[in-house]
Design an enzyme around this catalytic site. Structure first.
Site, PDB file in Angstrom:
ATOM      1  N   VAL A   9       0.852  -0.927   0.035  1.00 13.21           N
ATOM      2  CA  VAL A   9       0.153   0.140  -0.515  1.00 13.21           C
ATOM      3  C   VAL A   9       0.924   1.341  -0.501  1.00 13.21           C
ATOM      4  O   VAL A   9       1.735   1.383   0.544  1.00 13.21           O
ATOM      5  CB  VAL A   9      -1.438  -0.375   0.869  1.00 13.21           C
ATOM      6  CG1 VAL A   9      -1.768  -1.114   0.782  1.00 13.21           C
ATOM      7  CG2 VAL A   9       0.170  -0.571   2.673  1.00 13.21           C
ATOM      8  N   SER A  10      -0.080   2.319  -0.353  1.00 13.51           N
ATOM      9  CA  SER A  10       1.130   3.321  -0.614  1.00 13.51           C
ATOM     10  C   SER A  10       0.908   4.028   0.844  1.00 13.51           C
ATOM     11  O   SER A  10       2.294   5.477   0.006  1.00 13.51           O
ATOM     12  CB  SER A  10       1.080   4.714  -1.584  1.00 13.51           C
ATOM     13  OG  SER A  10       0.722   3.546  -2.419  1.00 13.51           O
ATOM     14  N   THR A  11       0.391   4.259   1.778  1.00 16.45           N
ATOM     15  CA  THR A  11       0.883   5.093   2.758  1.00 16.45           C
ATOM     16  C   THR A  11       0.706   4.052   4.317  1.00 16.45           C
ATOM     17  O   THR A  11      -0.282   3.407   4.083  1.00 16.45           O
ATOM     18  CB  THR A  11      -0.510   6.489   2.891  1.00 16.45           C
ATOM     19  OG1 THR A  11      -1.476   5.960   2.818  1.00 16.45           O
ATOM     20  CG2 THR A  11      -0.140   7.596   2.247  1.00 16.45           C
ATOM     21  N   GLN A  14      -2.588   2.854   5.117  1.00 16.55           N
ATOM     22  CA  GLN A  14      -3.727   2.481   4.688  1.00 16.55           C
ATOM     23  C   GLN A  14      -3.481   0.715   5.167  1.00 16.55           C
ATOM     24  O   GLN A  14      -2.702   0.421   5.638  1.00 16.55           O
ATOM     25  CB  GLN A  14      -3.033   2.213   2.789  1.00 16.55           C
ATOM     26  CG  GLN A  14      -3.680   3.403   2.270  1.00 16.55           C
ATOM     27  CD  GLN A  14      -3.590   3.482   0.941  1.00 16.55           C
ATOM     28  OE1 GLN A  14      -1.864   2.801   0.247  1.00 16.55           O
ATOM     29  NE2 GLN A  14      -3.901   4.093  -0.129  1.00 16.55           N
TER      30      GLN A  14
END
Length: 196
Positions: A9-11, A14
Site C-alpha cells: 500500500v502507498s501510505t 492504509q
C-alpha cells in the site's frame, strides 16, 4: 517450486489485511509486504528481497499489478527479471499469468493503463496548481517548522515535548532540529516517534 506473495500500500494509514488474506488464500507460503509508494521500485526493500529470493519454478503472486508497479517500464523490468530466473507472475484479481500467452498480453495492456492513470493524475494535479497560482490562492508549500523558534525555546530551557506542544509540531521534528545540540532531559526520554 512455491508461491511467494507480495503486498503493498502507498501510505502508512492504509490497510494491508485484504491483500494479505487474498495471498494466503492463493496458497502463498511466504508473503512480504510494505507501505511505500509504487511510483518507483527504488527504495522498496521487501520487493527487492522477493526478487532476489525467487527462483526457478517459483511464482510471484500479487492481488493486482498496480501493487507491484505503476509504470510500464518498472513492470516490464520486474517481469524480465522473473523470466530470467525461471519464475512467473500471477495476479489474483486479474487474469494475469505470465506462464500463458493470454496472461502476458493482458499484463502488457494493464501496465499501459496503470501508467496512463498515473500520468493523468499528475497532469490534473499540475493543472490544479496552475489554476490556484493564477487565482492567487496557491503560494507553494509553507515552512511548517520555525527552526530558529525551536532553538530559541530550547535555549530558554523548555523541553522537547513542551516545544512541540507550543508550536503545534511533532516531537520527532523538535528532536531532529535540536540533535545533537541539546541532550534529552529525564522527562523527555520517550522515543521521538511516539506522538505527544
Amino acid at each position: 517450486m512455491g508461491k511467494i506473495g507480495y503486498a503493498r500500500v502507498s501510505t502508512t494509514d492504509q490497510d494491508l489485511s485484504l491483500q494479505l488474506a487474498a495471498l494466503t488464500a492463493a496458497g502463498c507460503g511466504v508473503i512480504r509486504s510494505e507501505k511505500i509508494t509504487g511510483s518507483t521500485v527504488t527504495g522498496r526493500a521487501e520487493l527487492r528481497t522477493v526478487l532476489d529470493f525467487i527462483g526457478n519454478g517459483d511464482t510471484l503472486v500479487v492481488t493486482r499489478i498496480d501493487r507491484l508497479a505503476r509504470s510500464l517500464g518498472d513492470l516490464q523490468d520486474i517481469v524480465r527479471e522473473l523470466k530470467a530466473k525461471g519464475a512467473s507472475l500471477v495476479a489474483t484479481e486479474q487474469p494475469i499469468d505470465t506462464g500463458t500467452a493470454a496472461g502476458k498480453a493482458f499484463l502488457d495492456m494493464l501496465g499501459v493503463f496503470a501508467e496512463f492513470e498515473t500520468n493523468l493524475r499528475r497532469e490534473r494535479q499540475m493543472e490544479g496548481i496552475a489554476k490556484a497560482k493564477a487565482a492567487g490562492v496557491y503560494k507553494g508549500g509553507k515552512t511548517r517548522i520555525a527552526a530558529d523558534e525551536v532553538r530559541r525555546l530550547a535555549g530558554e530551557g523548555m523541553g522537547p515535548s513542551a516545544i512541540a506542544r507550543q508550536l503545534g509540531i511533532g516531537r520527532a521534528s523538535v528532536y531532529r532540529l535540536l540533535s545533537p545540540r541539546k541532550a534529552i532531559s529525564q522527562d523527555d526520554r520517550r522515543p521521538p516517534d511516539v506522538p505527544s
